[in-house]
Write a protein that holds these residues in place. Structure first.
Motif, short mmCIF file in Angstrom:
data_model
loop_
_atom_site.label_atom_id
_atom_site.label_comp_id
_atom_site.label_asym_id
_atom_site.label_seq_id
_atom_site.Cartn_x
_atom_site.Cartn_y
_atom_site.Cartn_z
N ILE A 57 -0.91 -15.51 1.34
CA ILE A 57 -1.37 -14.05 1.54
C ILE A 57 -2.42 -13.99 2.94
CG2 ILE A 57 -2.91 -12.21 0.59
CD1 ILE A 57 -1.94 -13.28 -2.25
N VAL A 70 -1.60 -6.71 0.64
CA VAL A 70 -0.42 -6.90 -0.27
C VAL A 70 -0.13 -5.33 -0.71
CG1 VAL A 70 0.74 -8.01 -2.12
CG2 VAL A 70 -0.98 -9.08 -0.74
N ILE A 78 3.61 -9.11 1.30
CA ILE A 78 2.40 -9.04 2.20
C ILE A 78 2.66 -8.20 3.49
CG2 ILE A 78 1.08 -10.51 3.66
CD1 ILE A 78 2.18 -12.89 2.20
#
Length: 263
Positions: free
Chosen positions: A88, A93, A114
């Protein structure tokens, strides 16, 4: 606090968007707002107040141990959580809400991406080798990506481990997975994967014990919170949990003497 991708929204528009993302009827799905994610485990993230389990995959529990390619004990559950955080990388996200998760209906199943990526986060975790397939997935079928990771000896597959589902149910005679498993060391390997006195992972203080009496309520064990009368007496927990939600999702119920305790 939710961080909205693309800048600040007007209050009215933000409230409307939140309502559209959160209020989902039976059998319906919806898209959540893009937000900064809190990583709960190798396959679970939290966006704002909503917790998503990544669809189609099953990563090691945070307190799960594996064996690495040097035959040493390895905190693979912690590593899986850290690897998800690295994927991430602080970016926003977005998760498609695929409905409630069966083990814990307050949690959602999500197909997550993402910000800026074309490949889903679910698929990235599977390709990196830090999860097994959780078929049948609601939308994402991870089998081919998991197979590719296994053949390339990525992540978990370079060592030896048991499937997370078998770890959760304390199935000590389950299949051993990974390239470092040795039939002539079977007993020693299982002793590592299922230790008598497991250590608490960072940030996880809730103690869990498998208990036959818990099956009366449809559970497999009981968990004990700090501050509860039973906590000090539970000197050799079978599991460690980072939150009550994690414990309940694993099939544990709160100890009766903890009913008045703070979460």
């Amino acid at each position: 606090m939710i961080v909205i991708a693309g800048g600040t929204m007007r209050l009215r528009d933000r409230l409307l968007s939140l309502c559209g993302a959160i209020v989902i009827g039976a059998g319906m799905t919806g898209a959540a707002l893009a937000a900064s994610a809190t990583v709960r485990s190798g396959d679970t993230i939290q966006l704002g107040d909503i917790v998503y389990r990544l669809d189609g995959i099953d990563a090691p529990e945070v307190d799960q141990l594996c064996i690495d390619d040097r035959a040493d004990p390895w905190s693979c559950g912690v590593e899986a959580r850290e690897q998800l955080g690295k994927l991430i990388g602080g970016r926003s996200v977005r998760c498609d809400d695929l409905g409630p998760d069966k083990p814990l209906k307050t949690r959602k199943i999500g197909l997550c991406t993402i910000d800026g990526d074309k490949v889903s986060l679910n698929q990235q975790v599977a390709r990196a080798g830090y999860a097994v397939s959780a078929d049948p997935g609601t939308k994402y079928r991870a089998k081919d990506d998991v197979t590719a990771a296994r053949e390339a000896l990525r992540g978990l597959w370079k060592g030896c481990f048991v499937a997370p589902a078998e770890f959760r149910t304390d199935k000590k005679d389950g299949a051993l997975l990974g390239s470092a498993c040795r039939a002539d060391r079977d007993r020693e390997i299982r002793a590592v994967l299922f230790p008598d006195a497991p250590s608490a992972p960072p940030g996880c203080t809730i103690k869990g014990k498998f208990a036959v009496r818990a099956r009366v309520t449809g559970n497999i064990g009981i968990y004990h919170l700090q501050g509860c009368p039973s906590y000090p007496a539970t000197t050799e927990p079978d599991r460690w949990f980072c939150s009550e939600d994690d414990a309940r999702a694993a099939g544990f119920r709160r100890a009766f003497n903890c009913r008045a305790a703070k979460k």
